[in-house]
Design an enzyme around this catalytic site. Structure first.
Site, short mmCIF file in Angstrom:
data_model
loop_
_atom_site.label_atom_id
_atom_site.label_comp_id
_atom_site.label_asym_id
_atom_site.label_seq_id
_atom_site.Cartn_x
_atom_site.Cartn_y
_atom_site.Cartn_z
N GLU A 43 7.68 13.61 -3.72
CA GLU A 43 7.68 13.85 -2.27
C GLU A 43 9.10 14.04 -1.74
OE1 GLU A 43 5.53 12.26 1.82
OE2 GLU A 43 5.60 10.93 0.08
N HIS A 82 4.10 10.10 2.73
CA HIS A 82 2.99 9.46 2.02
C HIS A 82 3.48 8.18 1.36
CE1 HIS A 82 -0.88 9.21 0.15
NE2 HIS A 82 -0.39 9.31 -1.08
N PHE A 114 -5.86 11.67 -4.32
CA PHE A 114 -6.32 11.94 -5.67
C PHE A 114 -7.09 13.26 -5.67
CE2 PHE A 114 -6.63 7.35 -7.57
CZ PHE A 114 -5.26 7.27 -7.54
N LYS A 145 3.62 2.57 4.74
CA LYS A 145 2.81 1.86 3.75
C LYS A 145 3.56 0.65 3.18
CE LYS A 145 -0.13 5.64 2.03
NZ LYS A 145 0.45 6.79 2.75
N CYS A 202 -7.05 10.02 -0.20
CA CYS A 202 -6.09 9.43 0.74
C CYS A 202 -5.65 10.40 1.82
CB CYS A 202 -4.89 8.89 -0.03
SG CYS A 202 -5.38 7.75 -1.33
N HIS A 233 -1.70 0.49 1.55
CA HIS A 233 -2.33 1.81 1.48
C HIS A 233 -3.79 1.69 1.88
CE1 HIS A 233 -3.32 5.77 0.57
NE2 HIS A 233 -2.90 5.89 -0.69
#
Length: 420
Positions: free
Chosen positions: A317, A306, A406, A338, A166, A343
């Protein structure tokens, strides 16, 4: 050597919120969700039966029908976004030195739709022996979007794909930035595209328990920082940003949208799919972006986080932001776009960078929609301004965009208002 200054001169986007940058931006500011029931295949047996699909995507003017069949959907998103960005930039393709124009375009997964179709066709007709489309491999591989954009326009500069889940398209933008400031190119089209709303894509993320199963409320399913968040919403699309050496842009009289100030990279080195609970990698990547930009935390006005709407990720975060920005964290606007786009995996960074750039251009912060109530255990500090549910106007001199992938791969970029 003296590093070149790098500016942004063009934007292009194909997203669940519209197939152009103005549509995307207007819907972001209006707090519109792009989620709805899956229409691409029968998802009735899946745990998750909704996603953020691109609607009304017209490919008729991208290339001839014969050529369309040679490209996966993810590549077509990239080509469409690049086309809009070039038009938006005012770049004269007859006058520009194409040896100095590059394409760095990301995909976290690439042509998964093509892969599924070809493998399914093989097993369906297995008695007849192996028979595959001759374009199976070119359609599937994740560097083909970059390659096709270069082929269409004849660009001979640096050309490759970046793959870091991502964080992929933020990596692409940072690579483009570094290539230009080191004098390796004058113009680079950077971004990412993804088209993973497929049985394997949805089934795989369901098996990971990474995506929301709120089938009764698709548009309300992506709810970053809200107590009832239960995973991200799968999305598709593409975004393209044209980065340009400042002197080159000024010489051709380009409309300069903003300046790229810096970028950072880091690794959590912690877990295959989970972010570090204390946000160690997130802290490091934001600090590195600030250091690269030669800026202090107090110079940042907005962070496009994110913010995927996962139970653990949102906590780590928010903790990282407080660690890096200290007291200034409470003066920032923070938002998770998002919550509206879903996403876009490998394309997320590009689309969110576009939103971040436009916040600098327009002095408006897009909201984090679908917030209902905060965590009861105080894991998230709700004294932070998450720009919940409604856009806010404020002066945005500089903004930061975070993307985490990831594998623990993190990338952050900083953009700022352009001043000679």
């Amino acid at each position: 050597m003296e590093l070149k200054r790098v500016v942004v001169t063009g934007l292009g986007a194909v997203t669940p919120l519209g197939n152009s940058v103005p549509e995307l931006w207007n819907n972001l500011i209006d707090g519109v969700s792009g989620a709805g029931p899956i229409t691409f295949f029968d998802a009735s047996q899946f745990k998750t039966r909704f996603a953020c699909e691109v609607k009304n995507f017209d490919t008729s003017e991208l290339m001839e029908r014969k050529e369309l069949r040679k490209n996966d959907r993810y590549t077509l998103f990239a080509i469409a976004a690049a086309k809009e960005a070039i038009i938006n930039s005012g770049l004269n393709l007859d006058a520009v030195d194409k040896e100095q124009v590059g394409v760095i375009f990301a995909a976290g997964i690439g042509g998964i739709q093509t892969f599924e179709q070809e493998v399914a066709n093989y097993y369906t007709h297995i008695e007849a022996g192996p028979k595959f489309n001759p374009f199976f491999i070119p359609k599937m591989i994740s560097n083909m979007a970059a390659g096709q954009i270069a082929i269409i326009y004849g660009f001979h500069g640096p050309n490759y794909a970046t793959v870091s889940a991502c964080a992929s398209s933020t990596n692409a933008i940072i690579d483009a930035f570094n290539n230009i400031r080191l004098g390796k190119a004058k113009v680079i089209l950077a971004g990412g595209s993804e088209a993973a709303i497929t049985p394997a894509g949805m089934g795989g993320f369901n098996a990971l328990t990474a995506i929301s199963t709120r089938n009764d409320d698709p548009q309300g399913a992506s709810r970053p920082f809200s107590k009832s968040r239960d995973g991200f919403v799968m999305a598709e699309g593409g975004g393209c940003i044209i980065l340009e050496e400042l002197e080159h842009a000024l010489a051709r009289g380009a409309n300069i949208l903003c300046e790229v100030a810096g970028g950072g990279l880091s690794a959590d080195a912690y877990h295959m799919t989970a972010s570090h609970p204390e946000g160690l990698g997130a802290k490091l990547v934001m600090k590195r972006a600030l250091d690269d930009a030669e800026m202090v935390p107090e110079q940042i006005d907005y962070i496009n986080v994110h913010g995927t709407s996962t139970p653990v990720g949102d906590i780590s975060e928010s903790r990282a932001i407080i660690n890096v920005f200290g007291d200034h964290a409470y003066k920032l606007n923070i938002s998770a776009t998002k919550s509206m786009t879903g996403h876009l995996l490998g394309a997320a960074g590009a689309v969110e960078a576009i939103a971040t750039i436009l916040s600098v251009v327009n002095d408006i912060i897009p909201p984090t929609i679908n917030f209902h109530e905060g965590d009861e255990d105080e894991a998230i500090d709700y004294n932070l301004n998450f720009t919940f549910n409604k856009a806010q106007k404020r002066k945005v001199q500089a903004a930061l965009s975070n993307t985490f992938g990831f594998g623990g791969q993190n990338a952050s970029i900083i953009v700022k208002k352009f001043a000679k």
